[in-house]
Design a protein around this motif. Sequence first.
Motif, PDB file in Angstrom:
ATOM      1  N   LEU A   6      11.994   9.605  10.897  1.00  0.00           N
ATOM      2  CA  LEU A   6      12.794  10.593  11.627  1.00  0.00           C
ATOM      3  C   LEU A   6      14.207  10.682  11.066  1.00  0.00           C
ATOM      4  CD1 LEU A   6      11.874  10.304  15.424  1.00  0.00           C
ATOM      5  CD2 LEU A   6      11.635  12.271  13.932  1.00  0.00           C
ATOM      6  N   LYS A   7      14.783   9.526  10.744  1.00  0.00           N
ATOM      7  CA  LYS A   7      16.114   9.528  10.137  1.00  0.00           C
ATOM      8  C   LYS A   7      16.109  10.295   8.819  1.00  0.00           C
ATOM      9  CE  LYS A   7      18.031   5.266  12.092  1.00  0.00           C
ATOM     10  NZ  LYS A   7      18.595   3.934  11.805  1.00  0.00           N
ATOM     11  N   SER A   8      15.029  10.109   8.069  1.00  0.00           N
ATOM     12  CA  SER A   8      14.915  10.816   6.799  1.00  0.00           C
ATOM     13  C   SER A   8      14.856  12.323   7.010  1.00  0.00           C
ATOM     14  CB  SER A   8      13.662  10.333   6.054  1.00  0.00           C
ATOM     15  OG  SER A   8      13.499  11.020   4.834  1.00  0.00           O
ATOM     16  N   LEU A 135      13.365  21.107  11.654  1.00  0.00           N
ATOM     17  CA  LEU A 135      13.568  20.763  13.069  1.00  0.00           C
ATOM     18  C   LEU A 135      12.266  20.871  13.851  1.00  0.00           C
ATOM     19  CD1 LEU A 135      17.008  22.448  13.926  1.00  0.00           C
ATOM     20  CD2 LEU A 135      16.541  20.037  13.493  1.00  0.00           C
ATOM     21  N   ASP A 136      11.372  21.765  13.445  1.00  0.00           N
ATOM     22  CA  ASP A 136      10.111  21.932  14.173  1.00  0.00           C
ATOM     23  C   ASP A 136       9.202  20.715  14.024  1.00  0.00           C
ATOM     24  OD1 ASP A 136       8.666  23.930  15.812  1.00  0.00           O
ATOM     25  OD2 ASP A 136       7.124  23.689  14.255  1.00  0.00           O
ATOM     26  N   LEU A 137       9.425  19.929  12.983  1.00  0.00           N
ATOM     27  CA  LEU A 137       8.604  18.735  12.765  1.00  0.00           C
ATOM     28  C   LEU A 137       9.090  17.531  13.559  1.00  0.00           C
ATOM     29  CD1 LEU A 137       8.144  19.006   8.891  1.00  0.00           C
ATOM     30  CD2 LEU A 137       6.455  19.531  10.666  1.00  0.00           C
ATOM     31  N   ILE A 138      10.271  17.651  14.172  1.00  0.00           N
ATOM     32  CA  ILE A 138      10.847  16.526  14.912  1.00  0.00           C
ATOM     33  C   ILE A 138      10.344  16.548  16.349  1.00  0.00           C
ATOM     34  CG2 ILE A 138      13.001  15.527  15.778  1.00  0.00           C
ATOM     35  CD1 ILE A 138      14.381  16.639  13.282  1.00  0.00           C
ATOM     36  N   PRO A 139       9.703  15.473  16.823  1.00  0.00           N
ATOM     37  CA  PRO A 139       9.176  15.446  18.195  1.00  0.00           C
ATOM     38  C   PRO A 139      10.304  15.376  19.219  1.00  0.00           C
ATOM     39  CG  PRO A 139       8.906  13.294  17.161  1.00  0.00           C
ATOM     40  CD  PRO A 139       9.427  14.212  16.106  1.00  0.00           C
ATOM     41  N   LEU A 140      10.279  16.284  20.197  1.00  0.00           N
ATOM     42  CA  LEU A 140      11.316  16.323  21.233  1.00  0.00           C
ATOM     43  C   LEU A 140      10.733  16.109  22.630  1.00  0.00           C
ATOM     44  CD1 LEU A 140      13.539  19.337  20.033  1.00  0.00           C
ATOM     45  CD2 LEU A 140      13.864  16.891  19.617  1.00  0.00           C
ATOM     46  N   TYR A 152      22.071   9.822  16.305  1.00  0.00           N
ATOM     47  CA  TYR A 152      22.071   9.629  14.855  1.00  0.00           C
ATOM     48  C   TYR A 152      22.742  10.813  14.167  1.00  0.00           C
ATOM     49  CZ  TYR A 152      20.415   8.881  10.084  1.00  0.00           C
ATOM     50  OH  TYR A 152      20.367   8.698   8.730  1.00  0.00           O
ATOM     51  N   LEU A 153      22.492  11.994  14.680  1.00  0.00           N
ATOM     52  CA  LEU A 153      23.139  13.190  14.142  1.00  0.00           C
ATOM     53  C   LEU A 153      24.656  13.093  14.319  1.00  0.00           C
ATOM     54  CD1 LEU A 153      22.329  15.946  12.862  1.00  0.00           C
ATOM     55  CD2 LEU A 153      22.427  16.910  15.157  1.00  0.00           C
TER      56      LEU A 153
END
Length: 490
Positions: A6-8, A135-140, A152-153
């Motif tokens: 996720l950090k990557s 952003l769409d690949l990041i689970p929210l 982290y952002l």
Amino acid sequence: MITGELKSRIDRVWDAFWSGGISNPLEVIEQVTYLLFLRRLDDQQKAAERELRRLGSTSRPMPFPSGKEHLRWSHLLASGDTAYVHRTMGEQVFPFLRSLGDDIAGETTTYGAHMRDARYTIPSAALLGKVMDMLDLIPLDDRDTNGDLYEYLLSKIASAGVNGQFRTPRHIIRLMVQMMAPKPGDEICDPACGTAGFLMAASEYVREHHPDVLVDRDQARHFHHSMFHGFDFDSTMLRIGSMNMLMHGVNAPDIRYRDSLSEGAAGEAELYSMILANPPFAGSLDYESTSKDLQRVVKTKKTELLFLALFLRLLKAGGRAAVIVPDGVLFGSTKAHKELRRMLVEDHKLDAVVKLPSGVFKPYAGVSTAILFFTKTGAGGTDDVWFYDVAADGFSLDDKRSPITDDDLPDVLSRWQNLDAERDRARTDKSFLVPKADIVAEGYDLSINRYKEVVHEEVEHRPVADILADVERLNDEIADGVARLREVLR
């Protein structure tokens, strides 16, 4: 904790902005905030639609009314036409977001109120498409992941913002919150909230130590609507801070525009049970623009002193504060400095002074600071004041702030939670208690060096004559060696 993967992904989003022409860290975070918010609204709409199909009705918010469905995140992403999406963002999506108002999606969030002057500044369709795909690949769908992701952002802000703003290190915030130990019934305020780091950490502490806080309906409503209050006069910070709270699961915090020291902010007094803050230090204000109520407390133009007066004014009787101040507040010799320290000691209850090392705020600033802990009583109550001299905070004290093994912060918390054991500590230790009478005798000086005793170790030096004799012997040996070397080289 977010994973390395996720950090990557966040790193790739960040790099895409920089290579795409947006290099201001705050602007990057602001644009990402807008996109995350748009995606969250779409997720809310999907949840309401699922309930509507299953039950035939829904009480869930549906942010996108009829005729606005084409502005949804999923619809824009599915179009596959980045030029169309880029144009729609500027011409329709952002005007839609700006029109949402305070009552966006019922009571789901107060974030819409901060969108009124939102600007879309992503310069190209290619950059927008790349960022949206990432952003769409990041689970929210997990609150902990959401919060850690946004933190982290925020950690990527590597330069000071406007008006001298910069992030308070999260481990320092965490220490202050742990020492204050907020409870579910508290009303917590940060009058210079910035990215809402203190409010976020307080919300996480309450969730962790009072897991039943959201079980009771009234208590849950207090947690989401009236427990957390943050003020700032930077609209960018308001948006970022509001999203930070939203990503950490606080739906409707009271985060709003206010110049806390101005005359126009007068009126709020004795409303909060706890203040957690790191107000701006630098600069001074004109008397004309500063609240007259604060000037009556302390006649000064210095912002750090005005904020301390503000904290005392905002707290309820019995309310507590943990605030970061520059060292000058502890020993400044002006009339205003002395009077404010006298008030803390004589009129209220000064609990502790935790001295921080001077590199804590690097790379932003090298200012030397301390944390003041006090309780508003209006009738005195200071007995013994606890001092702690922090030498290390777990990071190097240079601009790199690299992790190191030396860390006094766990010890600070441990000793704070067992103050009875501090009574026997000598003033040569890292921490000790100082009676009020000693502080009064020192003219209310709160610098730790005024009370700390330094033990000088006695060192016995050799006689000078013996040292000189050794020097002469060494010179003779050197001369003899040089002479032998010359013989060999002939």
